[in-house]
Enzyme design. Structure first.
Site, PDB file in Angstrom:
ATOM      1  N   ASN A  45       0.825  -1.213   0.000  1.00  0.00           N
ATOM      2  CA  ASN A  45       0.000   0.000   0.000  1.00  0.00           C
ATOM      3  C   ASN A  45       0.860   1.265   0.000  1.00  0.00           C
ATOM      4  OD1 ASN A  45      -2.458  -1.479   0.283  1.00  0.00           O
ATOM      5  ND2 ASN A  45      -1.986  -1.746   2.453  1.00  0.00           N
ATOM      6  N   HIS A 131     -14.663  -1.750   5.881  1.00  0.00           N
ATOM      7  CA  HIS A 131     -13.508  -2.349   6.557  1.00  0.00           C
ATOM      8  C   HIS A 131     -13.869  -2.851   7.959  1.00  0.00           C
ATOM      9  CE1 HIS A 131      -9.419  -2.165   8.475  1.00  0.00           C
ATOM     10  NE2 HIS A 131      -9.063  -2.600   7.276  1.00  0.00           N
ATOM     11  N   GLU A 177     -16.381   3.769   2.775  1.00  0.00           N
ATOM     12  CA  GLU A 177     -15.017   4.100   2.366  1.00  0.00           C
ATOM     13  C   GLU A 177     -15.150   4.941   1.108  1.00  0.00           C
ATOM     14  OE1 GLU A 177     -12.665   0.395   2.133  1.00  0.00           O
ATOM     15  OE2 GLU A 177     -13.756  -0.307   3.884  1.00  0.00           O
ATOM     16  N   SER A 181     -11.067  -0.928  -0.014  1.00  0.00           N
ATOM     17  CA  SER A 181      -9.735  -1.492   0.161  1.00  0.00           C
ATOM     18  C   SER A 181      -9.472  -2.782  -0.594  1.00  0.00           C
ATOM     19  CB  SER A 181      -9.455  -1.709   1.646  1.00  0.00           C
ATOM     20  OG  SER A 181     -10.390  -2.625   2.185  1.00  0.00           O
ATOM     21  N   ASP A 206     -14.102   6.823   5.168  1.00  0.00           N
ATOM     22  CA  ASP A 206     -12.762   6.261   5.370  1.00  0.00           C
ATOM     23  C   ASP A 206     -11.968   6.429   4.072  1.00  0.00           C
ATOM     24  OD1 ASP A 206     -10.544   4.593   5.559  1.00  0.00           O
ATOM     25  OD2 ASP A 206     -11.616   2.993   6.604  1.00  0.00           O
ATOM     26  N   HIS A 209      -7.374   4.489   1.399  1.00  0.00           N
ATOM     27  CA  HIS A 209      -6.714   4.202   0.118  1.00  0.00           C
ATOM     28  C   HIS A 209      -6.870   5.323  -0.908  1.00  0.00           C
ATOM     29  CE1 HIS A 209      -5.624   0.143   1.292  1.00  0.00           C
ATOM     30  NE2 HIS A 209      -6.787   0.127   1.928  1.00  0.00           N
ATOM     31  N   LYS A 243      -0.541   3.981   4.707  1.00  0.00           N
ATOM     32  CA  LYS A 243      -0.581   3.565   3.296  1.00  0.00           C
ATOM     33  C   LYS A 243       0.270   4.501   2.443  1.00  0.00           C
ATOM     34  CE  LYS A 243      -3.957   0.597   4.698  1.00  0.00           C
ATOM     35  NZ  LYS A 243      -5.249   0.395   5.301  1.00  0.00           N
TER      36      LYS A 243
HETATM   37  C1  LIG Z   1      -5.867  -0.217   6.358  1.00  0.00           C
HETATM   38  C2  LIG Z   1      -7.222   0.278   6.599  1.00  0.00           C
HETATM   39  C3  LIG Z   1      -7.614   0.771   7.850  1.00  0.00           C
HETATM   40  C4  LIG Z   1      -6.732   0.650   9.055  1.00  0.00           C
HETATM   41  O1  LIG Z   1      -5.616   1.462   8.978  1.00  0.00           O
HETATM   42  P1  LIG Z   1      -4.284   1.060   9.765  1.00  0.00           P
HETATM   43  O2  LIG Z   1      -3.565   2.354   9.908  1.00  0.00           O
HETATM   44  O3  LIG Z   1      -3.569   0.070   8.916  1.00  0.00           O
HETATM   45  O4  LIG Z   1      -4.702   0.495  11.076  1.00  0.00           O
HETATM   46  C5  LIG Z   1      -8.859   1.309   7.974  1.00  0.00           C
HETATM   47  N1  LIG Z   1      -9.723   1.335   6.922  1.00  0.00           N
HETATM   48  C6  LIG Z   1      -9.373   0.862   5.721  1.00  0.00           C
HETATM   49  C7  LIG Z   1     -10.351   0.929   4.601  1.00  0.00           C
HETATM   50  C8  LIG Z   1      -8.130   0.307   5.523  1.00  0.00           C
HETATM   51  O5  LIG Z   1      -7.808  -0.208   4.333  1.00  0.00           O
END
Ligand SMILES: *Cc1c(COP(=O)(O)O)cnc(C)c1O
Length: 387
Positions: A45, A131, A177, A181, A206, A209, A243
């Protein structure tokens, strides 16, 4: 207990759902060394290749000298360094929100915020493919939880109507999101914003990504929300430093009052040690690069690579750096991953429960660091897979 665990583990093996992490011996850009052999990585990522950047290392070393490695306590005790404060101010600015709050991971940010915000008599409405951190935060709250079919606005509106009728005085929180993801597709954010306003709901997005990848030219930290100019109409924006930023940690951007509330109520913020200052300094250096001409050049290279890969597979317009090859059965996905591994490509199979049953896949990710030749050879290897 021993017996119960043994039988659950045996079942996982039988269903091709057993997982074991690979031992990475060293990393250089997109090249990984495992068991003394070098693999080209298509699963990271680190979309802009910033985790290896010398500026992050220098910033971390400088903070290490000023603060030591560990933060030594939670933010509310003595773990609140100048680096933490400055990063929060910079994040709020890039997301065009009043305030921001750091957590030790994106998971902690999502979980703590949702669980503390929503109470009995409230309703949470989640996209089906949200997620695990969002789902678990919703479950840990006292609110009623409803799920709408992925991107299905009619289904979302059914739930909104039901929630308004059932809990007339409760709060309603929609969670999605922006870039998903495991599928790499994007939510119809503008339409969701219209609906949330129509029903007086709150919206949590969220952007894990989307940060650094989507976003208006020159301000990729703004993510999809920034790209669509929706910052002021979205109540809660979640981002991660893990990421495209290439470090580790999570953050929330929201109104000053909401951030103050989380500081007093989000248990994943209060009862944990602050992130190490060198890590925070590295994240600040990374964000400075993303916001600079150098960062924009990396983002343009990333999109060039994404388009090269998707067009060579005859795919429609790609929406993010995540391009899943959905294969169905777990066995088939494992076989594909192992064939690619023999050709020195690293793309692990993603299986249930990370994705739904019978939707096992290779989750392929592009970065700015892959060369055109690496991508074209990889495309060929995919086309030659005989499953
Ligand atoms: C990776 C991810 C998270 C969590 O983030 P981290 O910093 O890795 O704990 C939350 N939501 C989504 C959609 C993710 O892909």
């Amino acid at each position: 207990m021993e017996e119960r665990i043994a039988s659950e583990l045996a079942l996982l093996k039988e269903k091709n759902l057993w997982r074991s992490p690979n031992l990475i011996e060293s990393v250089s850009g997109v090249h990984l060394v495992i068991d003394g052999q070098t693999f080209c990585n298509f699963s990271s990522n680190d979309y802009l290749g910033l985790s290896n950047h010398s500026a992050l290392q220098e910033a971390a070393e400088c903070a290490l000298r000023s603060f030591g490695y560990g933060a030594t306590a939670s933010r509310l005790i003595c773990g609140n360094s100048k680096e933490h404060q400055l990063l929060e101010e910079e994040l709020a600015t890039t997301k065009q929100s009043e305030a921001a709050l750091l957590f030790s991971s994106g998971f902690a940010a999502a979980f703590g915020a949702i669980a503390s915000l929503m109470k009995r008599g409230d309703v949470i409405i989640l996209d089906k493919l949200a997620h695990a951190s969002l789902i678990d935060g919703a479950r840990a709250s006292e609110a009623i939880v409803r799920v709408f079919r992925h991107h299905d606005l009619t289904h979302l509106e059914d739930h909104l109507r039901w929630a308004r009728a059932t809990c007339p005085s409760g709060e309603i929180l929609i969670i999605t999101e922006s870039v998903f993801s495991m599928d790499g597709d994007v939510a119809p954010l503008s339409e969701i914003v219209t609906l949330k306003e129509q029903y007086g709901a709150l919206l949590f997005v969220d952007e894990a990504h989307a940060i650094g990848v989507r976003g208006a030219q020159g301000s990729r930290m703004g993510g999809m929300i920034g790209e669509l100019g929706l910052s002021r109409r979205i109540d809660l924006q979640l981002g991660t430093l893990s990421k495209a930023v290439g470090v580790s940690g999570g953050y929330l951007c929201a109104s000053r009052a909401m951030i103050d509330y989380f500081m007093h109520r989000a248990r994943t913020f209060i009862y944990t040690t602050a992130a190490p200052p060198p890590l925070i300094a590295a994240a600040r250096a990374s964000i400075a690069i993303i916001n600079s001409a150098e960062g924009e050049k990396l983002a343009q290279q990333l999109w060039k690579n994404i388009k090269q890969f998707s067009s060579s597979l005859g795919e429609e317009e790609p929406e993010s750096a995540i391009m899943p090859l959905i294969l169905g059965g777990e066995e088939k996905a494992l076989k594909a991953a192992s064939l690619l591994r023999k050709a020195r490509y690293f793309v692990p199979a993603i299986r249930y429960p990370s994705v739904p049953r019978n939707k096992a896949r290779l989750r392929i990710t592009m970065t700015a660091t892959h060369t055109a030749e690496e991508i074209s050879r990889f495309t060929q290897a995919i086309q030659e897979l005989s499953l």
